[in-house]
Write a protein that holds these residues in place. Structure first.
Motif, mmCIF file in Angstrom:
data_model
loop_
_atom_site.group_PDB
_atom_site.id
_atom_site.type_symbol
_atom_site.label_atom_id
_atom_site.label_comp_id
_atom_site.label_asym_id
_atom_site.label_seq_id
_atom_site.Cartn_x
_atom_site.Cartn_y
_atom_site.Cartn_z
ATOM 1 N N ILE A 191 0.842 -1.208 0.000
ATOM 2 C CA ILE A 191 0.000 0.000 0.000
ATOM 3 C C ILE A 191 0.873 1.252 0.000
ATOM 4 C CG2 ILE A 191 -1.598 1.362 1.419
ATOM 5 C CD1 ILE A 191 -2.880 -1.349 2.247
ATOM 6 N N TYR A 192 1.959 1.240 0.776
ATOM 7 C CA TYR A 192 2.875 2.387 0.790
ATOM 8 C C TYR A 192 3.433 2.632 -0.613
ATOM 9 C CZ TYR A 192 6.618 5.546 2.260
ATOM 10 O OH TYR A 192 7.441 6.643 2.400
ATOM 11 N N LYS A 245 -2.651 9.077 3.364
ATOM 12 C CA LYS A 245 -3.021 7.908 4.167
ATOM 13 C C LYS A 245 -2.266 6.657 3.719
ATOM 14 C CE LYS A 245 -6.977 5.641 6.286
ATOM 15 N NZ LYS A 245 -8.435 5.649 6.490
ATOM 16 N N ALA A 246 -2.046 6.519 2.421
ATOM 17 C CA ALA A 246 -1.344 5.334 1.909
ATOM 18 C C ALA A 246 0.119 5.318 2.328
ATOM 19 C CB ALA A 246 -1.452 5.269 0.389
ATOM 20 N N THR A 247 0.697 6.511 2.520
ATOM 21 C CA THR A 247 2.135 6.601 2.836
ATOM 22 C C THR A 247 2.395 6.997 4.287
ATOM 23 O OG1 THR A 247 2.211 8.899 2.054
ATOM 24 C CG2 THR A 247 2.712 7.175 0.442
ATOM 25 N N ALA A 248 1.403 6.834 5.142
ATOM 26 C CA ALA A 248 1.596 7.152 6.562
ATOM 27 C C ALA A 248 2.729 6.303 7.138
ATOM 28 C CB ALA A 248 0.299 6.909 7.332
ATOM 29 N N LYS A 249 3.597 6.922 7.911
ATOM 30 C CA LYS A 249 4.727 6.199 8.508
ATOM 31 C C LYS A 249 4.249 5.196 9.561
ATOM 32 C CE LYS A 249 7.785 9.598 6.944
ATOM 33 N NZ LYS A 249 7.538 9.513 5.521
ATOM 34 N N ASN A 250 3.226 5.604 10.327
ATOM 35 C CA ASN A 250 2.647 4.740 11.352
ATOM 36 C C ASN A 250 1.642 3.790 10.695
ATOM 37 O OD1 ASN A 250 1.144 3.625 13.501
ATOM 38 N ND2 ASN A 250 1.624 5.389 14.802
ATOM 39 N N LEU A 251 1.836 2.488 10.891
ATOM 40 C CA LEU A 251 0.964 1.503 10.253
ATOM 41 C C LEU A 251 -0.486 1.630 10.709
ATOM 42 C CD1 LEU A 251 3.239 -1.673 10.329
ATOM 43 C CD2 LEU A 251 2.784 -0.167 8.407
ATOM 44 N N ASN A 252 -0.698 2.143 11.913
ATOM 45 C CA ASN A 252 -2.072 2.318 12.398
ATOM 46 C C ASN A 252 -2.810 3.399 11.618
ATOM 47 O OD1 ASN A 252 -1.854 0.355 14.430
ATOM 48 N ND2 ASN A 252 -0.848 1.813 15.798
#
Length: 492
Positions: A191-192, A245-252
């Motif tokens: 996803i990232y 949202k797709a590249t958020a560092k935090n998986l949550n």
């Protein structure tokens, strides 16, 4: 350059090269159709581990049937040439499209991403993670149909194959922060990468560039992506929010699955007044910092300590008045309250002293993560710790690690080690052989494949409604694990 593979596929011209294989435009003589054929490099074809994985993962890719995934027609071997026959997609890669046109119109970018995400959703449903999603692995036809290529094959690339600068630089632009930290690939890693691909479509370039792979990886781990709206104000905030949202560092904070991302892609143009997506972090919680005690007291750090001490002295002078007030209040307390405060102070001071001592004691370190590395790499990484690697090395089979790679260590990663300690390594003696499904296959072809895996093949014949020479039963079930070091392994 006419050459026939497996008495069926005529090679016409070389159309692509990767880290492990060459891709040719070819013709299927029997079906009279144009196809693409990928052939494993000769140097890797001599390694049974790579051959086994190539065959198994190609079979997994062949199980994928989706309009946005390049279709696999055949997998085989001919004169030590291991090949995959696939659908030929006339057109260009998404990377070539971006290089030629620059930023793609937002509507077209969304359309391409819908197709790609839809294809990835199918793969994830079957438990297949691409691991190397990037525009170079996405083909686009002249009519605008996007097709994902190289499923599973990317996971074959060991550290030994990812030494070329172009390979490293090409993949790191789309590498999730958790992968840069050495963690395993998951659906959220894909996803990232999809988020970065979407960004590149809308911007015409990747978000992070650098002079070295390490520099790029650090940016993915530490920096926010440059704003798309500053580049193109006409892009809706709801569109940029998908990238955020797709590249958020935090998986949550990141999309938990591609279905969520696909839903947002389908509706983003209907949400023109959406606010910018921002993730709130607890800024008051200080992160744990592990200090290298050997470099802690160098001249530069000594200067920092001196300036910090001066600052503390200034604060001390300023707070003298406040301290006098506290002492006055303390004197007015009863005996029990005074005792409780003193005991509490001693306890806190004791714990603090212990923690400080434990963290800066010169001969103490944390055991690094050596899993997946070989013994030589482990020796190099442990040099600065002044520990000894035990000659008593344990070997065991592994589901995850190649032969010669470290499976685990004693002490475990993250535990405390000190100078003079002995580190024991458990090293993989190879991956299990995972038995394929040979039902319905020609017996000669099945026997040949099994013999290459070191099996003694016992053939029993019986009357059946199936075509003569077809495998109708096998003594070892599909996906069953077999020890590759067992010299007497056999299958009926």
């Amino acid at each position: 350059m006419s050459k026939i593979i497996a008495e069926r596929y005529e090679l016409l011209e070389l159309i692509g090269q990767g880290g492990m294989a060459d891709v040719y435009l070819a013709k299927d003589i029997i079906l009279n159709r144009t196809i693409a054929i990928k052939i494993l490099r000769t140097s890797l074809a001599k390694d049974p581990i790579y051959v086994t994985r190539f065959q198994r993962e190609a079979s997994a890719a062949a199980a994928l049937s989706h309009k946005n995934i390049v279709e696999i027609y055949d997998v085989g071997e001919d004169e030590d040439k291991y090949y995959i026959v696939m659908e030929y997609v006339p057109g260009r890669t998404l990377k070539e499209l971006i290089l030629k046109r620059g930023a793609v119109h937002v509507v077209e970018a969304i359309d391409i991403m819908k197709q790609v995400v839809s294809g990835i959703a199918k793969a994830h449903q079957l438990g297949i993670i691409h691991r190397d999603l990037k525009p170079q692995n996405i083909l686009v036809t002249d009519s605008g149909v996007a097709k994902i290529a190289d499923f599973g094959i990317a996971s074959m690339q060991s550290l030994a194959q990812v030494t070329q600068t172009d390979v490293i630089m090409g993949s790191l632009h789309y590498l999730a922060p958790e992968l840069a930290r050495g963690e395993k690939a998951t659906v959220q890693s894909d996803i990232y990468a999809l988020g970065i691909v979407f960004y590149e479509l809308l911007r015409g370039e990747v978000p992070f560039n650098g002079e070295s792979p390490v520099n790029i990886a650090l940016k993915h781990m530490q920096e926010d992506l440059p704003s798309l709206l500053e580049f193109n104000p006409s892009i809706l905030q709801s569109v940029e929010n998908i990238v955020i949202k797709a590249t958020a560092k935090n998986l949550n904070d990141r999309y938990h699955n591609v279905t969520e991302m696909l839903e947002d892609l389908n509706t983003c143009m209907e949400r023109p007044n959406e606010k910018k997506l921002e993730f709130v972090y607890d800024t008051e919680t200080e992160p744990t910092i592990v200090l290298d005690s050997r470099s802690m007291f160098n001249s530069a750090n000594t200067t920092n300590v001196a300036s910090t001490t001066e600052s503390i002295q200034d604060d001390k002078v300023k707070d003298e008045k406040g301290l006098k007030k506290l002492l006055t209040k303390f004197k007015n307390l009863d005996i029990k309250a005074k005792v409780a405060i003193i005991v509490g102070f001693i306890f806190v001071a004791g714990v603090t002293t212990f923690l400080v001592y434990a963290n800066i004691r010169p001969d103490t370190n944390l055991m690094p993560d050596l899993e997946g590395k070989d013994k030589e790499q482990a020796i190099e990484l442990l040099k600065e710790y002044n520990v000894t690697i035990s000659d008593d090395i344990i070997e065991e089979l592994s589901d995850e690690y190649e032969k010669g790679e470290i499976v685990k260590t004693d002490p475990k990663k993250g535990s405390t080690i000190k100078e003079g300690d002995v580190v024991k390594l458990t090293i993989s003696k190879g991956k299990y052989i995972v038995v394929d499904d040979y039902l319905g296959m020609d017996v000669n072809k099945a026997e040949k494949a099994l013999k290459k895996l070191g099996f003694k093949v016992i053939i029993e014949k019986e009357v059946s409604s199936k075509t003569k020479g077809t495998v109708i039963e096998q003594s070892i079930e599909k996906d069953e694990k077999v020890d590759p070091t067992d010299k007497d392994r056999e299958i009926t």
